[in-house]
Design a protein around this motif. Sequence first.
Motif, short mmCIF file in Angstrom:
data_model
loop_
_atom_site.label_atom_id
_atom_site.label_comp_id
_atom_site.label_asym_id
_atom_site.label_seq_id
_atom_site.Cartn_x
_atom_site.Cartn_y
_atom_site.Cartn_z
N LYS A 189 -47.98 -19.96 -24.15
CA LYS A 189 -49.06 -20.81 -23.65
C LYS A 189 -49.96 -20.05 -22.69
O LYS A 189 -51.14 -20.36 -22.56
CB LYS A 189 -48.50 -22.05 -22.96
N ASP A 190 -49.40 -19.08 -21.98
CA ASP A 190 -50.18 -18.30 -21.04
C ASP A 190 -49.41 -17.02 -20.72
O ASP A 190 -48.20 -16.94 -20.91
CB ASP A 190 -50.42 -19.10 -19.76
N ASP B 225 -54.92 -23.42 -14.53
CA ASP B 225 -55.03 -24.76 -15.13
C ASP B 225 -53.94 -24.98 -16.18
O ASP B 225 -53.36 -26.06 -16.26
CB ASP B 225 -56.41 -24.95 -15.77
N THR B 226 -53.69 -23.97 -16.98
CA THR B 226 -52.64 -24.08 -18.00
C THR B 226 -51.28 -24.26 -17.34
O THR B 226 -50.49 -25.11 -17.75
CB THR B 226 -52.63 -22.82 -18.89
N VAL C 180 -50.50 -25.47 -14.30
CA VAL C 180 -50.30 -26.78 -13.66
C VAL C 180 -50.25 -27.90 -14.68
O VAL C 180 -49.69 -28.97 -14.41
CB VAL C 180 -51.35 -27.07 -12.56
N ASN C 181 -50.78 -27.67 -15.85
CA ASN C 181 -50.67 -28.66 -16.93
C ASN C 181 -49.21 -28.85 -17.34
O ASN C 181 -48.79 -29.96 -17.66
CB ASN C 181 -51.52 -28.22 -18.13
N TYR C 182 -48.43 -27.77 -17.30
CA TYR C 182 -47.01 -27.84 -17.67
C TYR C 182 -46.08 -28.01 -16.47
O TYR C 182 -44.92 -28.35 -16.65
CB TYR C 182 -46.62 -26.59 -18.47
N PRO D 234 -46.57 -30.10 -13.38
CA PRO D 234 -47.45 -31.00 -12.63
C PRO D 234 -47.15 -31.11 -11.14
O PRO D 234 -48.01 -31.53 -10.37
CB PRO D 234 -47.24 -32.36 -13.32
N LYS E 132 -53.06 -26.45 -8.37
CA LYS E 132 -53.81 -25.25 -8.76
C LYS E 132 -54.17 -24.40 -7.54
O LYS E 132 -54.03 -23.18 -7.56
CB LYS E 132 -55.07 -25.66 -9.52
#
Length: 135
Positions: free
Chosen positions: A8-9, A35-36, A38-40, A42, A46
Motif C-alpha cells: 500500500k505504501d 495520508d495512506t 493514517v488511512n490504515y 486511524p 498525519k
Amino acid sequence: MFVSGEIKDQFCPIPDYWDDRVSQKEIERWKGNADTLVNYVPSVKKEAIENYLVRWDLDKEEKAYDDDEFTNCDWQLVDFMRKLSLPYPIDENENVKGQTYKLWTKDIPLVPEKTPLANSGKTTEQIKKPWWKMW
C-alpha cells in the motif's frame, strides 16, 4: 506497508544511497505517504508522522519533531515507531519481546577441515556457520 499481502505504501529516506543511478520514477515510489498510513492506522494523526516521511540530507543532522529523541543520522525510526505505538522489540536487558521464530538450517564448513588457523599454527576440525549467514 503491506495490507493483506498487497503493498500500500513504501518509504526510504535515501533511495539512491547505494546507487545514484536510481531512476526518478523509483525515487518517487519510495516517497511514502502519510495520508495512506493514517488511512490504515486511524489512531495516528498525519501531523504526528509526516515529518518522518521526508528525504534525508545527511549533511544536516535534524530531528523530525521537537519531542523526538533521535535525529535523521541516528535512530529516528525508533521515534517513528513510538508515534505509531509500535513497541521496540528488545527490552533494556536485550531480551527479545514478543513472539519469535528460529530457522534451522544445515551447517556448512566455514574453513576446510584441518586447515591451519591464521597466525596460530593450529588446525581445526570444522568451523561451521549457517549457510545463510554471510558475515
